[in-house]
Design a protein around this motif. Structure first.
Motif, PDB file in Angstrom:
ATOM      1  N   THR A  57       0.825  -1.218   0.000  1.00 39.65           N
ATOM      2  CA  THR A  57       0.000   0.000   0.000  1.00 39.65           C
ATOM      3  C   THR A  57       0.854   1.261   0.000  1.00 39.65           C
ATOM      4  OG1 THR A  57      -0.201   0.034   2.428  1.00 39.65           O
ATOM      5  CG2 THR A  57      -1.899  -1.151   1.189  1.00 39.65           C
ATOM      6  N   ALA A  58       2.170   1.129   0.113  1.00 37.31           N
ATOM      7  CA  ALA A  58       3.057   2.295  -0.013  1.00 37.31           C
ATOM      8  C   ALA A  58       3.070   2.809  -1.450  1.00 37.31           C
ATOM      9  CB  ALA A  58       4.477   1.948   0.430  1.00 37.31           C
ATOM     10  N   GLU A  84       1.712  18.844  -3.238  1.00 34.54           N
ATOM     11  CA  GLU A  84       1.972  17.744  -2.306  1.00 34.54           C
ATOM     12  C   GLU A  84       3.417  17.282  -2.416  1.00 34.54           C
ATOM     13  OE1 GLU A  84      -1.880  15.001  -1.733  1.00 34.54           O
ATOM     14  OE2 GLU A  84      -1.307  15.242  -3.836  1.00 34.54           O
ATOM     15  N   ALA A  85       3.918  17.195  -3.660  1.00 34.04           N
ATOM     16  CA  ALA A  85       5.294  16.764  -3.876  1.00 34.04           C
ATOM     17  C   ALA A  85       6.281  17.762  -3.269  1.00 34.04           C
ATOM     18  CB  ALA A  85       5.563  16.603  -5.378  1.00 34.04           C
ATOM     19  N   GLU A  86       6.004  19.044  -3.441  1.00 35.06           N
ATOM     20  CA  GLU A  86       6.888  20.076  -2.882  1.00 35.06           C
ATOM     21  C   GLU A  86       6.941  19.986  -1.364  1.00 35.06           C
ATOM     22  OE1 GLU A  86       5.318  23.735  -4.348  1.00 35.06           O
ATOM     23  OE2 GLU A  86       5.793  23.254  -6.445  1.00 35.06           O
ATOM     24  N   GLU A  87       5.786  19.767  -0.735  1.00 33.44           N
ATOM     25  CA  GLU A  87       5.732  19.664   0.715  1.00 33.44           C
ATOM     26  C   GLU A  87       6.496  18.439   1.206  1.00 33.44           C
ATOM     27  OE1 GLU A  87       5.193  20.486   4.565  1.00 33.44           O
ATOM     28  OE2 GLU A  87       4.714  21.812   2.871  1.00 33.44           O
ATOM     29  N   ALA A 117       9.282   9.486   1.457  1.00 37.55           N
ATOM     30  CA  ALA A 117       8.280  10.480   1.073  1.00 37.55           C
ATOM     31  C   ALA A 117       6.890   9.850   1.010  1.00 37.55           C
ATOM     32  CB  ALA A 117       8.651  11.096  -0.269  1.00 37.55           C
ATOM     33  N   LEU A 118       6.792   8.649   0.471  1.00 26.94           N
ATOM     34  CA  LEU A 118       5.497   7.988   0.352  1.00 26.94           C
ATOM     35  C   LEU A 118       4.928   7.646   1.742  1.00 26.94           C
ATOM     36  CD1 LEU A 118       6.188   5.657  -2.700  1.00 26.94           C
ATOM     37  CD2 LEU A 118       4.636   7.620  -2.634  1.00 26.94           C
TER      38      LEU A 118
END
Length: 204
Positions: free
Chosen positions: A110-111, A168-171, A195-196
């Motif tokens: 689920t990652a 979201e990616a930047e955060e 990150a995930l």
């Protein structure tokens, strides 16, 4: 069938590389881990899989035969397209995937974006007799030389390629930066897993 491409790296973009083969630039989609090892202007050899659809021909590139063979197996599950299969290989090495399946670890699967608990359980059943046993111990992640772009740019591209919004990616990149710098981690594959996990926690 194009078994591999070999030639100088002409460009590295978000999620893909361009390999010059006989004067022709071949666009090859790859995992962040594979892209991180490529250098523009340097020779490269990527094992490939060609996915043919009615409206497109897409070439996927892999660091070795094991990764390509695993990609082929992942595609045999119903509901798993090439993008999701590549997403699994972006998060896990082939041996890590084999270990997760062998141990029945649905939570690990689920990652991967777009794989929920129900699909993870289904994939465990479908892959159980196909992926085989782990080949050996999973090697520890090691820092590698800087790739064609800084790790933060590669990680951002990997996350957006997996379907996350740019914000979201930047955060996620911003959150990981202190840990990455403190531990000198530049392996995009290792950072993508962190990150995930972070993004999964924030969406619960």
């Amino acid at each position: 069938m194009i078994a591999f491409v070999q030639g100088p790296v002409a460009a590295v973009t978000a999620g893909a590389a361009v390999i010059e083969v006989g004067g022709v630039g071949m666009l090859v989609k790859c995992t962040p881990r594979t892209l991180a090892a490529l250098r523009v202007g340097q020779p490269a050899r990527l094992t490939t899989a060609l996915i043919v659809k009615e409206d497109s021909l897409t070439l996927y590139g892999f660091a070795d035969e094991d990764e390509r063979a695993t990609f082929d197996v992942l595609l045999t599950a119903s509901g798993v397209a090439a993008t999701m299969a590549l997403g699994m290989l972006a998060v896990f090495t082939p041996d890590e995937l084999r270990r997760a399946v062998a141990q029945g670890d649905a939570k690990a699967l689920t990652a991967v974006p777009r794989i929920g608990p129900k699909l993870a359980q289904k994939l465990l059943l479908e892959y159980k007799d196909k992926l085989g046993a782990p080949h050996g111990s999973v090697p520890a992640q090691q820092p590698v030389a800087s790739g064609p772009a800084p790790w933060d740019e590669q990680l951002h591209a990997a996350l957006t390629g997996l379907g996350y919004a740019p914000r979201e990616a930047e955060e996620a990149v911003r959150t990981l930066a202190p840990e990455a710098e403190a531990q000198a981690i530049t392996d995009v594959g290792a950072l993508l897993k962190l990150a995930l996990r972070s993004l999964a926690r924030t969406t619960r």
